[in-house]
Design a protein around this motif. Sequence first.
Motif, PDB file in Angstrom:
ATOM      1  N   THR A  61       1.481   6.980  32.271  1.00  0.00           N
ATOM      2  CA  THR A  61       0.483   7.014  31.274  1.00  0.00           C
ATOM      3  C   THR A  61      -0.903   7.227  32.248  1.00  0.00           C
ATOM      4  O   THR A  61      -0.802   6.589  33.540  1.00  0.00           O
ATOM      5  CB  THR A  61       0.682   5.753  30.736  1.00  0.00           C
ATOM      6  OG1 THR A  61       0.521   4.632  31.314  1.00  0.00           O
ATOM      7  CG2 THR A  61       1.739   5.907  29.686  1.00  0.00           C
ATOM      8  N   GLN A  67      -7.836   8.853  29.944  1.00  0.00           N
ATOM      9  CA  GLN A  67      -8.295  10.142  29.586  1.00  0.00           C
ATOM     10  C   GLN A  67      -8.684  11.338  30.405  1.00  0.00           C
ATOM     11  O   GLN A  67      -8.565  12.453  30.551  1.00  0.00           O
ATOM     12  CB  GLN A  67      -9.339  10.104  28.284  1.00  0.00           C
ATOM     13  CG  GLN A  67      -9.451  11.448  27.660  1.00  0.00           C
ATOM     14  CD  GLN A  67     -10.318  11.021  26.266  1.00  0.00           C
ATOM     15  OE1 GLN A  67      -9.836  10.266  25.410  1.00  0.00           O
ATOM     16  NE2 GLN A  67     -11.063  12.018  25.869  1.00  0.00           N
ATOM     17  N   GLN A 116      -3.753  13.781  37.305  1.00  0.00           N
ATOM     18  CA  GLN A 116      -2.418  13.779  36.932  1.00  0.00           C
ATOM     19  C   GLN A 116      -1.574  14.085  38.239  1.00  0.00           C
ATOM     20  O   GLN A 116      -1.936  14.940  38.984  1.00  0.00           O
ATOM     21  CB  GLN A 116      -1.804  14.765  35.675  1.00  0.00           C
ATOM     22  CG  GLN A 116      -0.383  14.679  35.552  1.00  0.00           C
ATOM     23  CD  GLN A 116       0.075  15.709  34.469  1.00  0.00           C
ATOM     24  OE1 GLN A 116       0.418  15.130  33.439  1.00  0.00           O
ATOM     25  NE2 GLN A 116      -0.196  16.993  34.826  1.00  0.00           N
ATOM     26  N   THR A 145       4.797  21.146  22.371  1.00  0.00           N
ATOM     27  CA  THR A 145       4.708  19.758  22.957  1.00  0.00           C
ATOM     28  C   THR A 145       3.934  19.932  24.191  1.00  0.00           C
ATOM     29  O   THR A 145       4.256  20.893  25.140  1.00  0.00           O
ATOM     30  CB  THR A 145       6.136  19.058  22.960  1.00  0.00           C
ATOM     31  OG1 THR A 145       6.591  19.126  21.797  1.00  0.00           O
ATOM     32  CG2 THR A 145       5.800  17.507  23.421  1.00  0.00           C
ATOM     33  N   ASN A 146       3.269  18.775  24.542  1.00  0.00           N
ATOM     34  CA  ASN A 146       2.404  18.862  25.867  1.00  0.00           C
ATOM     35  C   ASN A 146       3.335  17.799  26.420  1.00  0.00           C
ATOM     36  O   ASN A 146       3.161  16.641  26.240  1.00  0.00           O
ATOM     37  CB  ASN A 146       0.983  18.483  26.065  1.00  0.00           C
ATOM     38  CG  ASN A 146       0.530  18.513  27.217  1.00  0.00           C
ATOM     39  OD1 ASN A 146       1.008  18.728  27.998  1.00  0.00           O
ATOM     40  ND2 ASN A 146      -0.792  18.438  27.231  1.00  0.00           N
ATOM     41  N   ARG A 147       4.096  17.930  27.754  1.00  0.00           N
ATOM     42  CA  ARG A 147       4.863  16.993  28.480  1.00  0.00           C
ATOM     43  C   ARG A 147       4.173  16.336  29.379  1.00  0.00           C
ATOM     44  O   ARG A 147       4.736  15.570  30.453  1.00  0.00           O
ATOM     45  CB  ARG A 147       6.067  17.740  28.864  1.00  0.00           C
ATOM     46  CG  ARG A 147       7.225  18.174  27.990  1.00  0.00           C
ATOM     47  CD  ARG A 147       8.528  18.872  28.619  1.00  0.00           C
ATOM     48  NE  ARG A 147       8.995  17.596  29.615  1.00  0.00           N
ATOM     49  CZ  ARG A 147       8.957  17.580  30.914  1.00  0.00           C
ATOM     50  NH1 ARG A 147       8.361  18.431  31.724  1.00  0.00           N
ATOM     51  NH2 ARG A 147       9.554  16.489  31.397  1.00  0.00           N
ATOM     52  N   ASN A 153       1.103  10.748  29.150  1.00  0.00           N
ATOM     53  CA  ASN A 153       0.561  10.153  28.073  1.00  0.00           C
ATOM     54  C   ASN A 153      -0.843   9.395  28.336  1.00  0.00           C
ATOM     55  O   ASN A 153      -0.984   9.006  29.184  1.00  0.00           O
ATOM     56  CB  ASN A 153       1.452   9.174  27.391  1.00  0.00           C
ATOM     57  CG  ASN A 153       2.690   9.951  26.892  1.00  0.00           C
ATOM     58  OD1 ASN A 153       2.762  11.205  26.924  1.00  0.00           O
ATOM     59  ND2 ASN A 153       3.847   9.261  26.272  1.00  0.00           N
ATOM     60  N   SER A 184      -3.168   6.185  28.243  1.00  0.00           N
ATOM     61  CA  SER A 184      -3.042   4.731  28.663  1.00  0.00           C
ATOM     62  C   SER A 184      -3.938   4.001  27.537  1.00  0.00           C
ATOM     63  O   SER A 184      -3.561   2.870  27.094  1.00  0.00           O
ATOM     64  CB  SER A 184      -3.218   4.369  29.780  1.00  0.00           C
ATOM     65  OG  SER A 184      -4.651   4.707  30.041  1.00  0.00           O
ATOM     66  N   GLY A 186      -1.151  14.716  26.653  1.00  0.00           N
ATOM     67  CA  GLY A 186       0.612  14.387  26.887  1.00  0.00           C
ATOM     68  C   GLY A 186       1.135  13.693  25.743  1.00  0.00           C
ATOM     69  O   GLY A 186       0.695  12.620  25.029  1.00  0.00           O
ATOM     70  N   GLY A 187       2.412  14.302  25.287  1.00  0.00           N
ATOM     71  CA  GLY A 187       3.219  13.693  24.386  1.00  0.00           C
ATOM     72  C   GLY A 187       2.929  13.998  23.089  1.00  0.00           C
ATOM     73  O   GLY A 187       3.237  13.587  22.047  1.00  0.00           O
ATOM     74  N   TRP A 188       2.046  14.713  22.920  1.00  0.00           N
ATOM     75  CA  TRP A 188       1.365  15.193  21.493  1.00  0.00           C
ATOM     76  C   TRP A 188       2.112  16.454  20.996  1.00  0.00           C
ATOM     77  O   TRP A 188       2.366  17.261  21.866  1.00  0.00           O
ATOM     78  CB  TRP A 188      -0.291  15.367  21.228  1.00  0.00           C
ATOM     79  CG  TRP A 188      -1.009  14.049  21.675  1.00  0.00           C
ATOM     80  CD1 TRP A 188      -0.493  12.814  21.925  1.00  0.00           C
ATOM     81  CD2 TRP A 188      -2.175  13.849  21.430  1.00  0.00           C
ATOM     82  NE1 TRP A 188      -1.574  11.883  21.875  1.00  0.00           N
ATOM     83  CE2 TRP A 188      -2.844  12.413  21.717  1.00  0.00           C
ATOM     84  CE3 TRP A 188      -3.236  14.734  20.840  1.00  0.00           C
ATOM     85  CZ2 TRP A 188      -3.856  11.833  21.388  1.00  0.00           C
ATOM     86  CZ3 TRP A 188      -4.609  14.119  20.752  1.00  0.00           C
ATOM     87  CH2 TRP A 188      -4.889  13.046  21.045  1.00  0.00           C
TER      88      TRP A 188
END
Length: 502
Positions: free
Chosen positions: A164, A167, A171, A278-280, A283, A285, A353-355
């Motif tokens: 996590t 924004q 990464q 999906t975006n891997r 995520n 925070s 991420g995760g969406w």
Amino acid sequence: MRPLAIATAVLSFASAAVCVEKGNLTKPLTSKLILPSTFRPAQNFKNANLVHIINLEKSYPKESINVVIENVASTPQDEYFIPFTSQQMATIGGLEVKDRKNPESPLFEVEAFIIYLPLTGTNRCYSDTQFYRIHLPEPLAPKAQQTLGISFYYLSALNPLPATIAQADKQYLVYTLSAYCQSAYDTLKQKTEVKFPSTTVPEYTIVPGTKGSPESPQKQGSKFTYGSYGEVPAGAVEPVKVRYEFTKPLIHVSELERDIEVSHWGGNIAFEERYIMTNRAANLSKQFSRVEWASQTYYNPPSTAVKELRFPLRVGSLEPYFTDVIGNVSTSRFRSNRREANLEIKPRYPVFGGWNYPFRVGWNADLKKYLRKLSGGEGYVLNVPFLEGPKQPEGIEYEHIELRVILPEGAENVQYSTTVPLVSASTSLHRTFMDTTGRTALTLTAINIVDDLRDRELIVTYDYPLLAGFRKPLVIFVTILSLFAAAWGIGSLDVTIKNKRS
């Protein structure tokens, strides 16, 4: 770190059964071929020289193995085995083998061996090591050599660390590999090259040198090199973990349904694609901030969110449309001229991420650009891309693809050809408005595909008799004639109410 020679663990499996299936199959299959429990690849080859290249520049790792193999047996041999772990077999895709010195030669035939340990009851424990078997086009004579070019990639193999982030944070991804290339045979000389998207690699495993050789890796810009190493036994591994910067989305399409509908009478070919995306990436925070996102758009920094998707379509594509689960989205643009046809769409919200983001896109085109009639007879040849879809700098991976080619009603003797690895193919009837028996539909299924295979051809041949071509207008004519006859018959009925006279 000391090298771990695990040749025995890799190459011998007690009480093992093997199932063989052609194609790029990556899930356990029903056993079709039972081999002796003492099965192990015969040591008929040795790797004289091997270069292992791992490319991490996209959102999925792509690996290439260029190896010079030598037949050390006393008889000609035509079967070469490559070992993979069970986890790798579950995510591997697009494994292709060709003659490195003759790139124009056809791809070699490849089979997946799924090995399981028999247990009592209904459950089976799958061995941690599986194999791909390569069939050489011609048996290799004793002491002869051949250079193989082996390429493949893995899906869902890169993991963000930390999992996590904020924004606007950068990464970092982690990937685990082996400094020694996995092999079922002894290797006399080898090295492993790792290509990163940038020079920012804050963490990586250092392998001490042996016999006076320097430690690895040797760095050259964004490329790390492990080795070269001298003789390495079959099955030896040297675990290496790297963590590197990759501030881009990890776009994963879990399901793609692609329909291609051919209309001879309309002279049109219609494409429609339905995505579950999906975006891997890592995520968020904290809760998503629309204000912070709007302020970042002015200087456009790197982001793990999917901002837009670009579809480079074939020249001549017309009437594109794009909808998501809510409806039409106005933030799309289509540019078409004699040189290009580009569709650019923006999701309703930035996909972090995760969406997830399910949507569909479609367009039409002139059938003449894709279809050709064979000289003589009633045969036709349809040439279309197997996969189109978005073309992103970071790449896109597809877990499951189902492609349907819907041919005109009455099409028969359907054949197909493609270099995309498939897991199944079938034909069925697809019924639509004003059909009688239904249209012939060819359904092809592929798994673990990446956008490196974009625009690979799918060639479909079929026969379309002349009488079948008149079936649709004849049905329409008969239907309209029946409606007129029914209307005339109803209109000629005397439905007036008259007084009854005595």
